[in-house]
Design an enzyme around this catalytic site. Structure first.
Site, mmCIF file in Angstrom:
data_model
loop_
_atom_site.group_PDB
_atom_site.id
_atom_site.type_symbol
_atom_site.label_atom_id
_atom_site.label_comp_id
_atom_site.label_asym_id
_atom_site.label_seq_id
_atom_site.Cartn_x
_atom_site.Cartn_y
_atom_site.Cartn_z
ATOM 1 N N THR A 271 0.869 -1.171 0.000
ATOM 2 C CA THR A 271 0.000 0.000 0.000
ATOM 3 C C THR A 271 0.914 1.231 0.000
ATOM 4 O O THR A 271 2.106 1.121 0.334
ATOM 5 C CB THR A 271 -0.909 0.027 1.245
ATOM 6 O OG1 THR A 271 -0.061 0.043 2.405
ATOM 7 C CG2 THR A 271 -1.805 -1.190 1.315
ATOM 8 N N TRP B 223 -21.257 13.692 11.377
ATOM 9 C CA TRP B 223 -20.268 13.544 10.325
ATOM 10 C C TRP B 223 -20.494 14.529 9.199
ATOM 11 O O TRP B 223 -21.621 14.757 8.773
ATOM 12 C CB TRP B 223 -20.334 12.120 9.740
ATOM 13 C CG TRP B 223 -19.691 11.109 10.626
ATOM 14 C CD1 TRP B 223 -18.961 11.363 11.749
ATOM 15 C CD2 TRP B 223 -19.742 9.691 10.473
ATOM 16 N NE1 TRP B 223 -18.547 10.178 12.301
ATOM 17 C CE2 TRP B 223 -19.005 9.138 11.548
ATOM 18 C CE3 TRP B 223 -20.309 8.832 9.536
ATOM 19 C CZ2 TRP B 223 -18.829 7.768 11.714
ATOM 20 C CZ3 TRP B 223 -20.139 7.474 9.694
ATOM 21 C CH2 TRP B 223 -19.401 6.938 10.770
ATOM 22 N N GLU C 87 -5.620 -3.968 -1.397
ATOM 23 C CA GLU C 87 -6.084 -5.191 -0.738
ATOM 24 C C GLU C 87 -7.152 -5.929 -1.537
ATOM 25 O O GLU C 87 -7.489 -7.070 -1.229
ATOM 26 C CB GLU C 87 -6.675 -4.838 0.643
ATOM 27 C CG GLU C 87 -5.682 -4.323 1.665
ATOM 28 C CD GLU C 87 -5.420 -2.814 1.558
ATOM 29 O OE1 GLU C 87 -5.623 -2.235 0.471
ATOM 30 O OE2 GLU C 87 -4.992 -2.227 2.557
ATOM 31 N N LYS D 224 -15.631 14.993 12.127
ATOM 32 C CA LYS D 224 -16.733 14.852 13.072
ATOM 33 C C LYS D 224 -16.915 16.185 13.767
ATOM 34 O O LYS D 224 -16.040 16.653 14.477
ATOM 35 C CB LYS D 224 -16.451 13.728 14.065
ATOM 36 C CG LYS D 224 -17.726 13.093 14.529
ATOM 37 C CD LYS D 224 -17.521 11.666 14.980
ATOM 38 C CE LYS D 224 -18.880 10.991 15.092
ATOM 39 N NZ LYS D 224 -18.850 9.776 15.830
HETATM 40 P P1 ADP Z 1 -3.713 3.810 -0.355
HETATM 41 O O1 ADP Z 1 -4.637 3.113 0.616
HETATM 42 O O2 ADP Z 1 -2.331 3.798 0.097
HETATM 43 O O3 ADP Z 1 -4.228 5.136 -0.863
HETATM 44 P P2 ADP Z 1 -4.878 2.270 -2.416
HETATM 45 O O4 ADP Z 1 -4.640 2.586 -3.836
HETATM 46 O O5 ADP Z 1 -4.981 0.876 -2.036
HETATM 47 O O6 ADP Z 1 -3.714 2.927 -1.649
HETATM 48 O O7 ADP Z 1 -6.159 3.094 -1.977
HETATM 49 C C1 ADP Z 1 -7.392 2.516 -1.666
HETATM 50 C C2 ADP Z 1 -8.336 3.592 -1.229
HETATM 51 O O8 ADP Z 1 -8.602 4.514 -2.285
HETATM 52 C C3 ADP Z 1 -9.698 3.103 -0.828
HETATM 53 O O9 ADP Z 1 -9.710 2.576 0.472
HETATM 54 C C4 ADP Z 1 -10.510 4.377 -0.946
HETATM 55 O O10 ADP Z 1 -10.378 5.185 0.209
HETATM 56 C C5 ADP Z 1 -9.884 5.090 -2.096
HETATM 57 N N1 ADP Z 1 -10.712 4.915 -3.300
HETATM 58 C C6 ADP Z 1 -10.494 4.116 -4.345
HETATM 59 N N2 ADP Z 1 -11.466 4.253 -5.265
HETATM 60 C C7 ADP Z 1 -12.348 5.166 -4.781
HETATM 61 C C8 ADP Z 1 -13.579 5.742 -5.250
HETATM 62 N N3 ADP Z 1 -14.099 5.438 -6.442
HETATM 63 N N4 ADP Z 1 -14.194 6.627 -4.444
HETATM 64 C C9 ADP Z 1 -13.685 6.980 -3.244
HETATM 65 N N5 ADP Z 1 -12.534 6.473 -2.763
HETATM 66 C C10 ADP Z 1 -11.879 5.584 -3.514
#
Ligand code: ADP
Length: 556
Positions: free
Chosen positions: A185, A438, A326, A433
């Protein structure tokens, strides 16, 4: 008593070897195109697969055995694609390394992955050389292109390795549960965590990718997401599975070179994060170029602004998808439900949703105690997912708290409606918050981006004595444009609950971005905490807050 009925079906391992063989035998004429900033070089799958067999032999010569990790520190190009296949076909594990990590994080990721060999782009060798002495497991570095290799230790030239190796004809027999690839990640909250994909998870994810976007051998996929970001969102394997061309822009993801590439190569499917699509849009408009040869845009990795999707709509649908490292990453896609077509009043309501879970991915939202919450489109909870391409743990047993009863806690919060459409409202770490309620930063940003002067917007929570937290809106304006925060607040009025209306505003030249082009809210909060943002305060919070009681129940 009769024996229980048994299935009569075969059990065939689902491996990357199977995907590779499809590309090698069925789609020999499909193309891999690599941009070099000016022109493109091309190879067909026949040539690429031949080179893969030689690279595999070369890596074996370097001592790579099943289970070993081979890191790639590369942009999007043909050689990177060759490694995508050669490494797992050997039974070894492809470890794609994010080229934008800090030196300390990069050393950590390579060491924790235990990489024995690293394949690196010539242009990136200085970054690797700078941490070479800290790398405890790397024995050999293979350089793609010509570079000064001092400080890298034992070095091989990628093309020499391929030229000097006879094609590998005998492949190891692979178990589908064997590890095939690994990604970390981006580590926006602490050390990056490793996710290890199996052959089976990659095979199933590839099929899901092909199926959900109806990819086929007439497609030309413009991969504008780095191949180190969650396996290039699975598109390289999906392309080999279905025979689509792969168009790789190398490191040229800046708006103007990217536009030249897109115009020259005419992909009909384009894939990237919102920032990349934003840049491409500006460049296309400035150059008065029509992108109507594209049939589908796939955008995700962060919330996709509705205005961005609408701006692309005359050319093609820019469809929102959701995923994580993940989840391989495909988890949700936001096509509207049956019967809802452009022009219908609910069309943009659905298009703006984060998405519905794709077949294979189960989803629920839960409250604080882990109890499942209703799918009513209003109740906010944490999104949990499970499925055959969803992680069940992290490398080395880190982050155990993210897994519960076979579900992955995504760290995203949102609502699910009756049809299963999810609306992510925030990441748990970014939640605002305020007075016990929220405020959705994602929805506020979406509303701000609808203002013609606003190019980019990020909303973060800042400490507030009375309300705990209040939103701070950080904006970047379009070149030659600006807007007064008072007017922007007016613009938001009626679009979001009144108690969401920010009274703190800051303008920046550009919103800080993470290593994969997403808003870096941690960096923004830090800038604010260190007093490095010029924050303008508009009205007393109390005045805004008085309206809180009038917020419709569903928005709380
Ligand atoms: P990191 O967690 O390090 O940013 P990732 O690429 O695995 O790397 O990111 C996953 C996260 O990206 C998700 O948990 C979410 O918060 C965000 N994400 C991915 N796609 C979307 C989407 N379409 N809308 C909102 N958030 C998104």
């Amino acid at each position: 008593m009769a024996r229980p009925l048994q299935s009569t079906m075969q059990e065939v391992p689902l491996t990357i070897a199977d995907i590779f063989r499809r590309g090698q035998s069925l789609f020999r004429g499909s193309q891999v195109v690599t941009f070099d900033g000016g022109t493109s070089r091309r190879a067909d799958f026949a040539e690429v697969t031949e080179r893969v067999t030689r690279l595999a032999a070369g890596l074996r010569y370097l001592g790579v055995k099943p289970g070993d990790r081979v890191g790639t520190f590369c942009w999007n190009h043909q050689e990177h694609l060759e490694a995508y296949f050669a490494v797992p076909l050997l039974g070894a594990v492809l470890h794609t390394l994010n080229v934008r990590l800090s030196p300390a994080q990069l050393a950590y990721v390579i060491n924790s992955g235990g990489d024995r060999v690293v394949i690196v782009d010539a242009g990136l060798t200085p970054l690797l050389a700078a941490i070479r002495s800290q790398l405890t497991t790397v024995e050999t570095v293979v350089v793609v292109g010509r570079a000064d290799t001092s400080g890298l230790g034992v070095v091989f030239d990628y093309n020499e390795l391929i030229k000097g190796s006879a094609p590998l004809r005998e492949w190891p027999v692979l178990d589908e549960r064997q590890p095939a690839a690994m990604c970390h990640t981006t580590g926006t909250t602490g050390d990056p965590r490793g996710v290890v994909y199996s052959h089976r998870s990659i095979w199933l994810h590839s099929l899901a990718t092909v199926a959900n976007f109806a990819l086929n051998e007439n497609d030309r996929i413009g991969l504008m997401v780095p191949m180190f970001h969650v396996n290039g969102w699975g598109k390289p394997y999906a392309a080999f599975m279905c025979g689509a061309d792969l168009l790789l822009p190398e490191r040229f993801l800046q708006p103007h070179p990217l536009l030249s590439f897109v115009v020259a190569e005419r992909p009909n499917v384009v894939v990237g994060v919102p920032t990349i699509f934003q840049g491409l849009l500006m460049a296309a408009r400035a150059a008065e170029v029509e992108l109507d040869f594209v049939r589908l845009g796939i955008c995700g990795g962060a919330a996709v602004p509705t205005t961005l999707m609408q701006a692309y709509q005359p050319w093609f649908p820019l469809i929102q998808a959701w995923g994580m490292t993940e989840t391989s990453p495909l988890g949700m896609v936001s096509f509207p439900p049956r019967g809802v077509v452009e022009g219908d009043s609910s069309y943009w309501h659905y298009r703006s949703k984060t998405g519905r879970p794709v077949a294979g991915v189960a989803l629920r939202i839960t409250g604080d105690s882990g109890t499942p919450l209703p799918w009513d489109g209003k109740t906010v909870g944490e999104v949990e997912v499970r499925g055959p391409w969803v992680a069940s743990s992290y490398l080395g047993g880190a982050g155990r708290e993210r897994f519960r009863d076979g579900w992955l806690l995504t760290g995203d919060v949102g609502t699910v409606d009756e049809l299963g459409y999810v609306q992510i409202t925030d990441r748990t770490k970014d939640i605002i918050k305020s007075g016990g309620e929220w405020i959705s930063s994602i929805e506020l940003e979406d509303a701000l981006l609808a203002h013609p002067a606003v190019l980019d917007a990020a909303v973060v929570g800042i400490p507030d004595e009375r309300w705990g937290e209040r939103p701070l809106a950080v904006l970047a304006f379009r070149p030659g444009h600006s807007a007064d925060p008072e007017d922007l607040r007016q613009f938001l009025t009626g679009k979001v609950p009144s108690f969401w209306l920010p009274e703190s505003w800051a303008v920046v030249a550009a919103i800080p971005k993470s290593s994969v082009g997403k808003q870096d809210k941690k960096a923004i909060r830090q800038l604010q905490a260190e007093g490095r943002l010029e924050v303008r305060r508009l009205v007393r919070v109390e005045a805004v807050w008085a309206d809180r009681l009038r917020v419709p129940k569903g928005r709380r």
